[in-house]
Design a protein around this motif. Structure first.
Motif, short mmCIF file in Angstrom:
data_model
loop_
_atom_site.label_atom_id
_atom_site.label_comp_id
_atom_site.label_asym_id
_atom_site.label_seq_id
_atom_site.Cartn_x
_atom_site.Cartn_y
_atom_site.Cartn_z
N LYS A 5 -10.45 4.43 12.77
CA LYS A 5 -9.22 5.07 12.33
C LYS A 5 -8.19 4.96 13.46
O LYS A 5 -8.52 5.20 14.62
N GLY A 6 -6.98 4.57 13.12
CA GLY A 6 -5.93 4.41 14.12
C GLY A 6 -5.74 2.98 14.59
O GLY A 6 -4.71 2.65 15.18
N ASP A 7 -6.74 2.12 14.37
CA ASP A 7 -6.56 0.70 14.69
C ASP A 7 -5.53 0.11 13.74
O ASP A 7 -5.20 0.68 12.71
N ARG A 8 -5.04 -1.05 14.08
CA ARG A 8 -4.08 -1.75 13.24
C ARG A 8 -4.65 -3.10 12.84
O ARG A 8 -5.45 -3.68 13.56
N LEU A 9 -4.22 -3.56 11.67
CA LEU A 9 -4.57 -4.90 11.21
C LEU A 9 -3.31 -5.74 11.16
O LEU A 9 -2.32 -5.35 10.54
#
Length: 69
Positions: A5-9
């Motif tokens: 959660k909080g990562d970006r793609l």
């Protein structure tokens, strides 16, 4: 592929006229950080996504993106 959660793609555009775009992972629905992910686009739209080879996970604490395998 593993994300939190909080990562970006970073989703690379696949057709002419559709450039790359960034989405935020707001929930990991798979086990051990694996897809599917609930993501939020810049316009606030949320959906569930199983990222493909055209996506790169970017972790906030890391400066290097991790390519999907």
């Amino acid at each position: 592929m593993h994300a939190s959660k909080g990562d970006r793609l970073l989703v690379h555009g696949r057709t002419v006229g559709h450039g790359d775009h960034m989405v935020e992972i707001v929930e990991v629905l798979g086990t051990n950080g694996e897809p599917p992910y609930r993501i939020r686009a810049e316009d606030g739209h949320e959906t569930i996504m199983w990222p493909g080879p055209d996506c790169v996970v970017q972790h906030p604490k890391s400066t290097e993106p991790h390519t999907i395998h």
